[in-house]
Design a protein around this motif. Structure first.
Motif, PDB file in Angstrom:
ATOM      1  N   ALA A 100      -3.826   9.560   0.978  1.00 45.00           N
ATOM      2  CA  ALA A 100      -3.763   9.411   2.437  1.00 45.00           C
ATOM      3  C   ALA A 100      -3.364   7.982   2.771  1.00 45.00           C
ATOM      4  N   ASP A 101      -2.252   7.878   3.512  1.00 40.33           N
ATOM      5  CA  ASP A 101      -1.741   6.555   3.881  1.00 40.33           C
ATOM      6  C   ASP A 101      -2.141   6.272   5.325  1.00 40.33           C
ATOM      7  N   GLU A 102      -3.021   5.294   5.506  1.00 38.48           N
ATOM      8  CA  GLU A 102      -3.488   4.889   6.832  1.00 38.48           C
ATOM      9  C   GLU A 102      -3.922   6.068   7.691  1.00 38.48           C
ATOM     10  N   PRO A 103      -4.855   6.889   7.216  1.00 35.01           N
ATOM     11  CA  PRO A 103      -5.204   8.074   8.010  1.00 35.01           C
ATOM     12  C   PRO A 103      -6.010   7.736   9.258  1.00 35.01           C
TER      13      PRO A 103
ATOM     14  N   LYS B  70       0.831  -1.217   0.000  1.00 29.84           N
ATOM     15  CA  LYS B  70       0.000   0.000   0.000  1.00 29.84           C
ATOM     16  C   LYS B  70       0.861   1.261   0.000  1.00 29.84           C
ATOM     17  N   THR B  71       1.786   1.289   0.930  1.00 29.75           N
ATOM     18  CA  THR B  71       2.642   2.484   1.028  1.00 29.75           C
ATOM     19  C   THR B  71       3.484   2.647  -0.228  1.00 29.75           C
ATOM     20  N   THR B  72       4.002   1.534  -0.716  1.00 32.09           N
ATOM     21  CA  THR B  72       4.794   1.590  -1.950  1.00 32.09           C
ATOM     22  C   THR B  72       3.966   2.199  -3.077  1.00 32.09           C
TER      23      THR B  72
HETATM   24 MG   LIG Z   1       2.375   1.145   4.854  1.00 32.65          MG
END
Ligand SMILES: [Mg+2]
Ligand SMILES: Nc1ncnc2c1ncn2[C@@H]1O[C@H](COP(=O)(O)OP(=O)(O)OP(=O)(O)O)[C@@H](O)[C@H]1O
Lengths: 461, 217
Positions: free
Chosen positions: B159-162, B40-42
């Motif tokens: 938005a990453d894991e908001p 996901k972050t990638t």
């Molecule tokens: Mg991540």
């Protein structure tokens, strides 16, 4: 928002370390500033006072001592020379002008110099109030002397023998202040000036015998101007009939009454008449000589040193020697300053390095917000430069302040007044040095900021 | 309009993360769900122009981000992409106002304080403009980080894991705020999370596969 504000915000956040680094650098810079101000003023003083003096002739001894005592009035003189012999030199074809000096007394530590008005002309000194001396036992004060002693025109003083206040007091000859000089920025400001004959007069033996004192005081023999007895020794008047070549000196004789003594004060010997006045068996301390042609520099000192009982010392040579001796000490202080500056390079470097660790995310965020690598690089360098330039400015101020403080602290003790309120051409270049310190110490942290890998940094959160 | 085609990223360590094909238009909302390590972050970093994919193509409104020079790409990102992180990464030595001005400054935009004030009162942090991040509650910080992401009117909001560390109520709030801000500028909103609650708010879901077997580099 701009880089300056941004860097300021970070500096404020680490206020303590910022202040410490600014201070550390400012000490180093201040030390350098003090050195620069000191050497500048010292050299200026040394050269200014020796201007127009090609050679000093005095009694044999240490040439540096002769220069120090004859030009700068610091050390004790090497002794006295016979006026007759001195006059032969004054008439020497290589000599364009020669100013006689007779030393030996002081008033509250200020040296009394018997000379001719040519001495004042050499330093372009003119009376701010009153006039120059016309008669024996009249004195003119340098501007500092007047200020420090609060003496005014018409005041009478008695001199002390030697060069410290502790000397025997010549209380039987009162000296009258007739003039006060404008400040000249030269050694003259700290001298009391009078005609040579005043010095001879003061040291004339009197009814009360202080021969014993003279002999118990070793330095005394060197310093004493007048060592022979006059035939008319019991009289206070200088009626040098025996020396007189023509009648005019006596005709100018001037008699007045003060302090219960009846002195007959002779008219002062002027520069023009000095050579013809006689007094050849009197003594003086030194001659300040200017050559009539530059070739004399090679021949005249050798002539004096080899053929006479006197010595000749060239200020140019001795001052250079003195400065090179002093240079070793100054060099040591300079080294110390650079050690301080190097320490502050390290200090700023370490502070920035630490803050880089804390700021990794901040830097990555700035990149995500659109900031380029170079912007981050500049941001960090700017921070280092801000610390160092602040240190530089503070150091400049502190250096001048400290120099002024030192100047005031020793203002009464030293012959050279030093001040902090002086501008040395190019001294602002020290700010460049400070800026260089900032760039140097922030370079590695700035490269680290430049190399921030955004994705990697952010995913390590 | 964003388009990601047959992209993958190979980390130095030899880990290859395969990225899904993805298309999203203006105003669209997309939820990316996946377990930890699924990429996901990638994916978000690639979409944000922070991480150049080893292969594949990516276009944002027709611009091939990774063919731009690095500084240009930074500037492009600052002006077109808003990023929100789970750890909000506000700059602690700057006030809320200055954090937001910094976003305008770094993007090379005009610093518009009036706009910042409007945005902050929208987000209920109007009175906190002169506070430092450490003086804010978690929720307030989150709002500041949202404000920072949208202050330059991005076309893409990532938005990453908001919501991962928030309770149900607060996570609903944050999602609503994000959706509202994205809608206001017409931005594409992409949220990545392993938080299943988000599904209730954003119907379009892209589920990432389990991480593939690691390939030795
Ligand atoms: Mg991540
Ligand atoms: N800097 C890196 N170096 C090497 N491998 C990495 C790096 N960052 C991520 N990976 C690997 O890439 C894969 C995907 O990681 P990523 O961070 O994208 O997962 P994620 O879905 O965000 O997980 P999480 O939900 O835990 O945040 C993982 O196998 C991870 O180990």
């Amino acid at each position: 928002m701009n880089l300056l504000k941004l860097s300021t915000a970070y500096l404020k956040k680490n206020l303590l370390s910022t202040i410490l680094n600014v201070l550390l650098l400012s000490f180093g810079i201040a030390t350098i500033v003090i050195l620069v101000l000191f050497s500048y003023q010292l050299e200026e003083n040394l050269y200014k006072n020796a201007e127009g003096i090609d050679v000093v002739v005095g009694a044999k001894g240490s040439p540096i001592q002769l220069i120090l005592s004859g030009i700068y009035h610091i050390d004790n003189p090497t002794g006295n020379i016979d006026l007759g012999e001195a006059k032969q030199l004054m008439r020497h074809p290589m000599v364009a002008s020669a100013i006689p000096l007779a030393l030996g007394d002081n008033y509250r530590g200020y040296r009394i110099v018997g000379t001719t008005t040519a001495y004042l002309e050499k330093y372009r000194a003119e009376p701010a109030s009153g006039s120059l001396w016309d008669f024996e036992f009249e004195i003119v004060l340098g501007s500092d002397v007047a200020e420090q002693t609060n003496l005014a025109i018409g005041d009478r003083i008695v001199s002390s023998h030697g060069f410290s206040e502790a000397g025997h007091v010549h209380d039987d000859h009162e000296l009258t202040v007739v003039g006060i000089l404008h400040p000249t920025g030269t050694v003259l400001d700290r001298l009391i000036l009078t005609g040579v004959e005043t010095m001879w007069g003061i040291h004339q033996p009197h009814d009360h015998d202080h021969e014993d004192e003279y002999h118990s005081d070793q330095a005394h023999d060197d310093e004493h101007v007048h060592t022979h007895n006059h035939a008319d020794g019991d009289s206070h008047s200088h009626s040098h009939d025996n020396h007189q070549q023509d009648g005019h000196f006596h005709e100018n004789g001037h008699s007045h009454d003060h302090a219960g003594h009846h002195h007959t004060h002779g008219r002062a010997i002027t520069d023009e008449t000095f050579l013809d006045e006689g007094y050849d068996d009197e003594q003086i301390t030194a001659l300040l000589i200017r050559y009539s042609n530059p070739l004399a520099a090679a021949q005249f000192p050798r002539f004096v040193n080899d053929r006479t009982s006197m010595q000749a010392a060239a200020p140019a040579v001795e001052v250079t020697r003195l400065l090179s001796l002093l240079g070793v000490g100054l060099e040591a202080i300079r080294l110390f300053a650079f050690v301080l500056i190097f320490a502050s390079v390290l200090g700023i470097f370490i502070a920035l390095l630490n803050s880089m660790k804390e700021r990794k995310y901040d830097l990555a965020i700035m990149r995500t917000l659109g900031g380029s690598r170079w912007k981050l690089f500049s941001h960090v360098v700017l921070e280092g430069v801000m610390i160092s330039v602040a240190g530089g400015v503070l150091g400049l101020l502190m250096g001048h302040g400290a120099m002024e403080g030192i100047g005031r602290l020793f203002s009464e003790a030293q012959q050279f007044a030093v001040t902090g309120f002086v501008y040395v051409p190019g001294e602002e270049l020290i700010l460049l040095l400070a800026a260089a310190v900032g760039v140097l110490s922030s370079l590695i942290p700035a490269v680290m900021a430049y190399r921030t890998e955004i994705a990697e940094t952010l995913s390590k959160s | 309009m964003i388009e990601l085609r047959s992209a993958f990223h190979e980390y130095n360590a030899g880990t290859v993360v395969k990225l899904p094909d993805l298309t999203a238009g203006h105003g669209e909302e997309l939820l990316i769900l996946g377990l930890s390590g699924s990429g996901k972050t990638t994916l978000l970093h690639v979409l944000a122009g922070l991480l150049k994919p080893t292969g594949g193509s990516y276009r944002l409104d027709g611009t091939d981000l990774y063919s731009l020079g690095e500084s240009e790409r930074d500037r492009f990102r600052g002006n077109n992409i808003g990023l929100i992180f789970q750890a909000m990464h506000l700059i602690r030595s700057l006030t809320v106002l200055d954090n937001l001005k910094l976003a305008q400054y770094m993007a090379g935009r005009k610093q518009d304080e009036a706009k910042i004030r409007r945005l902050c009162s929208d987000l209920d942090i109007g009175p906190k403009l002169y506070s430092y991040p450490d003086e804010l509650s978690h929720g307030q910080k989150q709002r500041v980080s949202i404000a920072r992401a949208v202050v330059n009117d991005p076309v893409l909001l990532l938005a990453d894991e908001p919501t991962s560390s928030l309770d149900d109520l607060r996570s609903g709030d944050v999602l609503n705020l994000l959706r509202k801000q994205a809608a206001e500028t017409g931005a594409t909103l992409i949220i990545s999370t392993h938080d299943q609650r988000v599904k209730a708010h954003i119907p379009t879901v892209l589920t990432l596969d389990q991480p593939e077997g690691e390939v030795a580099g």
